[in-house]
Design a protein around this motif. Structure first.
Motif, PDB file in Angstrom:
ATOM      1  N   TYR A   7       0.836  -1.205   0.000  1.00  0.00           N
ATOM      2  CA  TYR A   7       0.000   0.000   0.000  1.00  0.00           C
ATOM      3  C   TYR A   7       0.868   1.250   0.000  1.00  0.00           C
ATOM      4  CZ  TYR A   7      -3.842  -3.100   1.407  1.00  0.00           C
ATOM      5  OH  TYR A   7      -4.778  -4.094   1.451  1.00  0.00           O
ATOM      6  N   ASP A   8       1.895   1.258   0.843  1.00  0.00           N
ATOM      7  CA  ASP A   8       2.775   2.431   0.942  1.00  0.00           C
ATOM      8  C   ASP A   8       3.449   2.747  -0.388  1.00  0.00           C
ATOM      9  OD1 ASP A   8       2.132   2.664   3.607  1.00  0.00           O
ATOM     10  OD2 ASP A   8       3.930   1.622   4.314  1.00  0.00           O
ATOM     11  N   ILE A   9       3.916   1.723  -1.079  1.00  0.00           N
ATOM     12  CA  ILE A   9       4.592   1.923  -2.361  1.00  0.00           C
ATOM     13  C   ILE A   9       3.618   2.473  -3.399  1.00  0.00           C
ATOM     14  CG2 ILE A   9       5.723   0.725  -4.277  1.00  0.00           C
ATOM     15  CD1 ILE A   9       6.980  -1.127  -2.118  1.00  0.00           C
ATOM     16  N   ALA A  10       2.410   1.901  -3.457  1.00  0.00           N
ATOM     17  CA  ALA A  10       1.420   2.372  -4.426  1.00  0.00           C
ATOM     18  C   ALA A  10       0.992   3.804  -4.126  1.00  0.00           C
ATOM     19  CB  ALA A  10       0.204   1.441  -4.428  1.00  0.00           C
ATOM     20  N   THR A 142      -5.385  -1.564  -5.504  1.00  0.00           N
ATOM     21  CA  THR A 142      -6.630  -2.345  -5.495  1.00  0.00           C
ATOM     22  C   THR A 142      -6.339  -3.842  -5.482  1.00  0.00           C
ATOM     23  OG1 THR A 142      -7.717  -0.560  -6.691  1.00  0.00           O
ATOM     24  CG2 THR A 142      -8.824  -2.687  -6.691  1.00  0.00           C
ATOM     25  N   THR A 143      -5.376  -4.265  -6.270  1.00  0.00           N
ATOM     26  CA  THR A 143      -5.003  -5.686  -6.298  1.00  0.00           C
ATOM     27  C   THR A 143      -4.492  -6.142  -4.937  1.00  0.00           C
ATOM     28  OG1 THR A 143      -4.468  -5.520  -8.640  1.00  0.00           O
ATOM     29  CG2 THR A 143      -3.535  -7.389  -7.440  1.00  0.00           C
ATOM     30  N   HIS A 144      -3.657  -5.319  -4.313  1.00  0.00           N
ATOM     31  CA  HIS A 144      -3.133  -5.651  -2.988  1.00  0.00           C
ATOM     32  C   HIS A 144      -4.278  -5.764  -1.979  1.00  0.00           C
ATOM     33  CE1 HIS A 144      -0.727  -5.271   0.709  1.00  0.00           C
ATOM     34  NE2 HIS A 144       0.274  -5.705  -0.025  1.00  0.00           N
ATOM     35  N   LYS A 145      -5.224  -4.853  -2.078  1.00  0.00           N
ATOM     36  CA  LYS A 145      -6.377  -4.882  -1.177  1.00  0.00           C
ATOM     37  C   LYS A 145      -7.192  -6.153  -1.397  1.00  0.00           C
ATOM     38  CE  LYS A 145     -10.119  -2.912  -2.054  1.00  0.00           C
ATOM     39  NZ  LYS A 145     -11.415  -2.481  -2.337  1.00  0.00           N
ATOM     40  N   ASN A 146      -7.438  -6.525  -2.658  1.00  0.00           N
ATOM     41  CA  ASN A 146      -8.204  -7.733  -2.955  1.00  0.00           C
ATOM     42  C   ASN A 146      -7.509  -8.990  -2.444  1.00  0.00           C
ATOM     43  OD1 ASN A 146     -10.210  -6.239  -4.167  1.00  0.00           O
ATOM     44  ND2 ASN A 146      -9.398  -6.505  -6.230  1.00  0.00           N
ATOM     45  N   ILE A 147      -6.187  -9.032  -2.561  1.00  0.00           N
ATOM     46  CA  ILE A 147      -5.431 -10.173  -2.041  1.00  0.00           C
ATOM     47  C   ILE A 147      -5.586 -10.251  -0.527  1.00  0.00           C
ATOM     48  CG2 ILE A 147      -3.087 -11.051  -1.645  1.00  0.00           C
ATOM     49  CD1 ILE A 147      -2.415 -10.020  -4.490  1.00  0.00           C
ATOM     50  N   ASP A 148      -5.496  -9.110   0.144  1.00  0.00           N
ATOM     51  CA  ASP A 148      -5.645  -9.099   1.600  1.00  0.00           C
ATOM     52  C   ASP A 148      -7.049  -9.519   2.026  1.00  0.00           C
ATOM     53  OD1 ASP A 148      -3.033  -8.324   1.861  1.00  0.00           O
ATOM     54  OD2 ASP A 148      -3.485  -6.200   2.238  1.00  0.00           O
TER      55      ASP A 148
END
Length: 157
Positions: A7-10, A142-148
């Protein structure tokens, strides 16, 4: 890699591209500005980025010691990418474009007016590129959020 690192990187990428969009928009808006407070025509600006690094040893104890990209070479293997940041906004030092307009209020003694050396087509391309980069960072977030979310669903079951 920590839970929130993606999240931080994005988010850092989105922030950097937002700055790039703002600077490019200012270039387009001032493409015909012949007189500024400093005197002379508006000077084109561009954004320089740098990577924001974090010491791996500080990552585990939660101090989040952000480092500049100018770390010593022997420290490079101990640093982890934390994101991207705006290093500086650079003014272009190229010569202005001179146009013969003797009736213009900013004309010199010979009737020439100094206009900024800004090509609107190039600026629009830069704007589109910044927008696409911003969208890519939104997609990564969004992809990172969906994975989480899926991971939490699996853990609940």
């Amino acid at each position: 890699m920590g839970f929130f690192d993606g999240y931080d990187i994005a988010v850092s990428g989105m922030s950097a591209q937002r700055t790039r969009v703002n600077v490019t928009s200012a270039n387009i808006a001032n493409a015909k500005t012949t007189h500024t407070e400093e005197g002379g025509p508006y000077k084109r600006q561009s954004v320089a980025f740098h990577d924001v690094l974090l010491h791996e040893k500080n990552k585990t104890n939660g101090t989040n010691d952000l480092r500049a990209p100018f770390a010593e070479e022997n420290d490079k293997n101990q640093l982890a990418l934390r994101g991207v940041g705006v290093k500086s906004i650079i003014e272009d030092d190229s010569a202005p474009v001179m146009r013969y307009e003797p009736s213009h209020p900013d004309a010199n003694d010979e009737g020439y007016v100094a206009y900024p050396n800004i090509n609107p087509v190039i600026e629009m391309i830069n704007l589109l590129e910044a927008r696409r980069s911003y969208e890519a960072n939104v997609t990564a977030f969004t992809t990172h959020k969906n994975i989480d979310v899926r991971t939490l669903d699996i853990l609940k079951a």
